[in-house]
Design a protein around this motif. Structure first.
Motif, PDB file in Angstrom:
ATOM      1  N   LEU A   1      15.276  54.443 -13.070  1.00 21.47           N
ATOM      2  CA  LEU A   1      15.660  55.784 -13.511  1.00 21.47           C
ATOM      3  C   LEU A   1      14.625  56.359 -14.472  1.00 21.47           C
ATOM      4  O   LEU A   1      14.295  57.553 -14.393  1.00 21.47           O
ATOM      5  N   PHE A   2      14.101  55.540 -15.361  1.00 23.78           N
ATOM      6  CA  PHE A   2      13.075  56.019 -16.288  1.00 23.78           C
ATOM      7  C   PHE A   2      11.836  56.502 -15.548  1.00 23.78           C
ATOM      8  O   PHE A   2      11.266  57.550 -15.869  1.00 23.78           O
ATOM      9  N   TYR A   3      11.420  55.741 -14.553  1.00 23.08           N
ATOM     10  CA  TYR A   3      10.168  56.056 -13.859  1.00 23.08           C
ATOM     11  C   TYR A   3      10.321  57.105 -12.767  1.00 23.08           C
ATOM     12  O   TYR A   3       9.407  57.923 -12.558  1.00 23.08           O
TER      13      TYR A   3
ATOM     14  N   LEU B   1      10.925  62.375 -17.340  1.00 22.24           N
ATOM     15  CA  LEU B   1      10.048  61.572 -18.200  1.00 22.24           C
ATOM     16  C   LEU B   1       8.645  61.530 -17.603  1.00 22.24           C
ATOM     17  O   LEU B   1       8.420  60.941 -16.543  1.00 22.24           O
ATOM     18  N   LYS B   2       7.706  62.135 -18.271  1.00 22.17           N
ATOM     19  CA  LYS B   2       6.319  62.181 -17.819  1.00 22.17           C
ATOM     20  C   LYS B   2       5.393  61.851 -18.983  1.00 22.17           C
ATOM     21  O   LYS B   2       5.737  62.061 -20.151  1.00 22.17           O
TER      22      LYS B   2
ATOM     23  N   ARG C   1       9.444  55.985 -23.840  1.00 24.10           N
ATOM     24  CA  ARG C   1      10.752  55.484 -23.412  1.00 24.10           C
ATOM     25  C   ARG C   1      10.662  54.048 -22.905  1.00 24.10           C
ATOM     26  O   ARG C   1      11.496  53.199 -23.254  1.00 24.10           O
ATOM     27  N   VAL C   2       9.655  53.757 -22.089  1.00 26.68           N
ATOM     28  CA  VAL C   2       9.503  52.409 -21.537  1.00 26.68           C
ATOM     29  C   VAL C   2       9.158  51.407 -22.643  1.00 26.68           C
ATOM     30  O   VAL C   2       9.697  50.286 -22.671  1.00 26.68           O
ATOM     31  N   MET C   3       8.283  51.789 -23.569  1.00 24.64           N
ATOM     32  CA  MET C   3       7.937  50.903 -24.680  1.00 24.64           C
ATOM     33  C   MET C   3       9.155  50.633 -25.556  1.00 24.64           C
ATOM     34  O   MET C   3       9.380  49.503 -26.010  1.00 24.64           O
ATOM     35  N   GLY C   4       9.946  51.669 -25.793  1.00 18.42           N
ATOM     36  CA  GLY C   4      11.160  51.485 -26.575  1.00 18.42           C
ATOM     37  C   GLY C   4      12.145  50.568 -25.873  1.00 18.42           C
ATOM     38  O   GLY C   4      12.784  49.706 -26.514  1.00 18.42           O
ATOM     39  N   TYR C   5      12.274  50.725 -24.571  1.00 20.58           N
ATOM     40  CA  TYR C   5      13.161  49.887 -23.765  1.00 20.58           C
ATOM     41  C   TYR C   5      12.696  48.431 -23.798  1.00 20.58           C
ATOM     42  O   TYR C   5      13.497  47.515 -24.023  1.00 20.58           O
ATOM     43  N   PHE C   6      11.409  48.231 -23.589  1.00 21.05           N
ATOM     44  CA  PHE C   6      10.820  46.893 -23.638  1.00 21.05           C
ATOM     45  C   PHE C   6      11.082  46.237 -24.994  1.00 21.05           C
ATOM     46  O   PHE C   6      11.512  45.070 -25.071  1.00 21.05           O
ATOM     47  N   SER C   7      10.860  46.971 -26.061  1.00 22.28           N
ATOM     48  CA  SER C   7      11.053  46.440 -27.413  1.00 22.28           C
ATOM     49  C   SER C   7      12.517  46.098 -27.667  1.00 22.28           C
ATOM     50  O   SER C   7      12.832  45.058 -28.269  1.00 22.28           O
ATOM     51  N   LEU C   8      13.414  46.965 -27.210  1.00 18.01           N
ATOM     52  CA  LEU C   8      14.849  46.735 -27.408  1.00 18.01           C
ATOM     53  C   LEU C   8      15.311  45.462 -26.715  1.00 18.01           C
ATOM     54  O   LEU C   8      16.085  44.674 -27.284  1.00 18.01           O
ATOM     55  N   LEU C   9      14.826  45.231 -25.490  1.00 20.21           N
ATOM     56  CA  LEU C   9      15.199  44.016 -24.762  1.00 20.21           C
ATOM     57  C   LEU C   9      14.738  42.761 -25.503  1.00 20.21           C
ATOM     58  O   LEU C   9      15.503  41.793 -25.660  1.00 20.21           O
ATOM     59  N   LEU C  10      13.486  42.781 -25.970  1.00 24.79           N
ATOM     60  CA  LEU C  10      12.959  41.597 -26.651  1.00 24.79           C
ATOM     61  C   LEU C  10      13.635  41.380 -28.007  1.00 24.79           C
ATOM     62  O   LEU C  10      13.947  40.240 -28.379  1.00 24.79           O
TER      63      LEU C  10
END
Length: 395
Positions: A252-254, A261-262, A269-278
């Motif tokens: 959905l993000f991509y 989201l561009k 958004r993707v960096m925030g998502y990645f960070s949140l998961l870790l």
């Protein structure tokens, strides 16, 4: 349609799927090789660690999640009604369960009680599976249904005659669901969640947290016994569903144009998502150690974060920089994943039935690792040839 997704196949997703299946073939083969490094082995269930091998199965779950929005929206766009869509989802789930159960029991055949060798029973199962789930291109549909009917009858016969265990009294049953069966459970739950929340990213993120929370709840002492203990049977499926939903959210993000989201917004958004998961994985790890066997929340979140990073790199190379010629090697596996997954077993049981064995040197150390890598590559070329012959499986 639920989301305004880009149409057509996404090359970066196909490449991710193809690479994952290639690595999966390698790690499944190398599991039988002795004297290999620890980082090439699955971590044991009581350890608090994981290797790259423990990321392969969740990577496939993640890709299943990435594909669901495209699959559902495509069927709706073609005019499927609500119930036609549900029938497709249930049929696909049942197919994954059946394949998973048969593959697990293939290792337990008692030849004397069953009446045929385990290798013969297994090869017949795979032949029947191909007959049922092959994509036929006959001009008249009844011919296709005849092939499918023969395969289905064959599966029923194989299920009836099956006897397993040392005493030959065990019947065909879900000893465990197998990799494909576990994917089936997670796929079913993820499809339901996607439809309930109408593909809204916030709802999908909420349900990732709910799935992790459900696993944690099931591990509480009061849930382990008594009237609620039956709920704990789905704890691992909930954890696996969280990984599938994580892949769905990344799609959905991509690719959801409604989110818009561009450029820098997408990167943020993707960096925030990645960070949140870790970060969530780090927070939960002291209580729930890293364990693929136990499907712990920390393992799910770490693996999802790794998959976000891997896919983002592939997306940058393939869809942004258009460096894509190299993906042609993985394309057959990416577009025909089920056949690619079962093909090594077909080759293995075929060799077993023919009495063909490998030299002992290929079963240990560096020669064994090299052989497994070579074998995985050969499987991709073999799938490419089978694709040209019109053998393509689809659940």
């Amino acid at each position: 349609m639920i989301n305004n997704l880009k149409t057509g196949r996404i090359l970066s997703i196909d490449a991710f799927r193809g690479i994952t299946i290639l690595v999966m073939i390698f790690v499944n083969s190398v599991a039988g090789v002795s004297s290999i490094p620890l980082w090439m082995q699955h971590a044991h269930g009581n350890e608090d660690r994981m290797t790259f091998v423990d990321v392969v199965f969740p990577a496939f779950l993640f890709i299943v999640g990435m594909s669901i929005p495209f699959a559902i929206n495509s069927r709706l766009e073609k005019g499927d009604t609500f119930w036609q869509l549900q029938r497709h989802i249930i049929w696909r789930t049942l197919g994954l369960w059946v394949l998973g159960i048969f593959m697990v029991n293939a290792e337990l055949v008692n030849a004397a009680a069953t009446g045929i060798s385990g290798a013969a029973w297994s090869l017949l199962f795979y032949i029947c599976a191909i007959l049922v789930w092959n994509v036929y291109k006959f001009k008249t549909s009844w011919i296709s249904w005849c092939f499918k009917a023969v395969g289905a009858i064959g599966l029923i016969i194989l299920a009836v005659i099956f006897r397993g265990g040392e005493d030959g009294t065990e019947r065909l049953s879900p000893q465990w669901w197998g990799i494909l069966g576990l994917i089936g459970w997670a796929y079913l739950y993820a499809c339901i969640i996607y439809q309930v929340f109408k593909g809204v990213a916030g709802g999908i993120m909420l349900m990732i947290a709910v799935c992790i929370g459900y696993y944690i709840l099931c591990k509480q002492p009061f849930m382990q016994q008594g009237e609620w203990s039956w709920l704990t049977l789905q704890s691992r499926n909930a954890a696996h569903t969280a990984i599938v939903l994580s892949g769905m959210l990344l799609t959905l993000f991509y690719f959801d144009d409604d989110l818009g989201l561009k450029g820098s917004k997408l990167v943020a958004r993707v960096m925030g998502y990645f960070s949140l998961l870790l970060i969530a994985g780090v927070v939960l790890r002291p209580t729930y150690k890293l364990s693929k066997i136990q499907a712990t929340p920390s393992w799910c979140l770490y693996c999802s974060g790794i998959c976000v990073a891997i896919f983002s790199l592939l997306y940058f190379l393939i869809d942004v920089k258009h460096i894509s010629k190299w993906t042609a090697f993985f394309r057959p596996a990416g577009s025909n994943p089920l056949l690619t997954y079962i093909l090594p077993d077909i080759v293995f049981y075929g060799m077993l039935l023919a009495g063909i064995g490998l030299p002992a040197v290929l079963g240990e150390g560096l020669p064994g690792i090299a052989w497994c890598a070579f074998f995985a590559v050969i499987m991709l070329f073999l799938v490419k040839g089978l694709n040209k012959l019109g053998i393509r499986l689809q659940l």
